[in-house]
Design a protein around this motif. Sequence first.
Motif, mmCIF file in Angstrom:
data_model
loop_
_atom_site.group_PDB
_atom_site.id
_atom_site.type_symbol
_atom_site.label_atom_id
_atom_site.label_comp_id
_atom_site.label_asym_id
_atom_site.label_seq_id
_atom_site.Cartn_x
_atom_site.Cartn_y
_atom_site.Cartn_z
ATOM 1 N N UNK A 196 31.870 41.847 31.558
ATOM 2 C CA UNK A 196 31.756 40.636 30.764
ATOM 3 C C UNK A 196 33.042 39.615 30.845
ATOM 4 N N UNK A 197 34.212 40.343 31.453
ATOM 5 C CA UNK A 197 35.559 39.572 31.513
ATOM 6 C C UNK A 197 35.371 38.438 32.410
ATOM 7 N N UNK A 198 35.931 37.318 32.031
ATOM 8 C CA UNK A 198 36.038 36.128 32.836
ATOM 9 C C UNK A 198 37.363 35.355 32.680
ATOM 10 N N UNK A 217 35.410 30.946 27.003
ATOM 11 C CA UNK A 217 34.030 30.521 26.580
ATOM 12 C C UNK A 217 32.740 31.376 27.586
ATOM 13 N N UNK A 218 33.043 31.624 28.770
ATOM 14 C CA UNK A 218 32.103 32.350 29.525
ATOM 15 C C UNK A 218 32.126 33.795 29.081
ATOM 16 N N UNK A 219 33.511 34.300 28.887
ATOM 17 C CA UNK A 219 33.507 35.691 28.293
ATOM 18 C C UNK A 219 32.764 36.010 27.037
ATOM 19 N N UNK A 256 40.807 41.229 31.928
ATOM 20 C CA UNK A 256 41.610 40.415 31.344
ATOM 21 C C UNK A 256 41.367 39.166 32.012
ATOM 22 N N UNK A 257 41.818 38.031 31.723
ATOM 23 C CA UNK A 257 41.531 36.684 32.387
ATOM 24 C C UNK A 257 42.792 36.963 33.695
ATOM 25 N N UNK A 261 46.254 41.200 38.949
ATOM 26 C CA UNK A 261 47.677 40.948 38.807
ATOM 27 C C UNK A 261 47.987 40.859 37.392
ATOM 28 N N UNK A 262 47.186 41.222 36.438
ATOM 29 C CA UNK A 262 47.479 41.214 35.119
ATOM 30 C C UNK A 262 47.267 42.713 34.298
#
Length: 307
Positions: free
Chosen positions: A80-82, A86-88, A107-108, A147-148
């Motif tokens: 469910x990450x995005x 708002x989408x997450x 993570x974003x 990258x996060x």
Amino acid sequence: MSAFGKPRVFVPVVTPFRPDLAVDTPRFIAFCRWLVGQGAGLAVFGTNSEANSLSLAERRALLDAVLDADVDAAQLLPGTGACAITEAIELTRHAAAANCAGVLMLPPFYYQGVSDDGLFAYYSEVIQAVGSDALRVLLYHIPQFTGVPISHALIERLIAAYPNTVIGIKDSSGDWANTEAMLKRFPGFAVFPGSEALLGKALPLGAAGCISATANLQPHAIARLLATTTAEDRAMWEAKVTALRTVVQTLPMIPALKAVVAHHMKHAGWSRVRPPLTAFSTEQANALLAQLDGLGFSMPPVQQVAA
């Protein structure tokens, strides 16, 4: 012991597409049922599901379709990450309302160099906006893609703030030292390595199982490894699952998985990927299949779906 009890294998289920690249929902559901029957849970909308090539509406509809097909929500760990919070929130709320076993949250991943404070705020905002006691969050550490990175300090902070909600992590970094350190530092936290080849080292340290791309191909073998009780059987199943993983992980994973599934499901449509990915050529697929044949690999039949 982790919140999941006995170690489990979850599969980032590959997503079949029709010729117009719409999701082939009946074929997806049939494969999900097969995987559950082989002893696996379903990490739908993971990396190897091409989740980030699916729209929010597609992910919601596909999860509903799986649930409507009487797949037990306790088997489901949807991604469910995005990038858009708002989408997450919407995807996470939807999964929590369905009583899924948990959610797997990237993570974003667009902005680079974000701080732990920023990542804490992201996860905190999602958790508070969903506002459900049923919500169980597993973080998703795959820094070579996002990258996060998810630091141990961030994990510690999230566990302290949300001890009943942030219950685990998938570590797909491929860095055994990182996985080992998390297992030792966070006892009871559900740490899932991203490869079954690490289970021999991870299980004695309390790993919760694995969430692995190649579980699409060998769910039963991994489930047997997790359930075995003797050293002799464990060594046999470790060797078996590691051999297949070693072959497939050297290749572009998504088209490789889909080429193998297409061959064993006897339906070429399984090999389709959404751009910018490209499907394996016949030569690439045949070379991979020959390697797997050399390992004695096969997949039990899946209920066929009309073309």
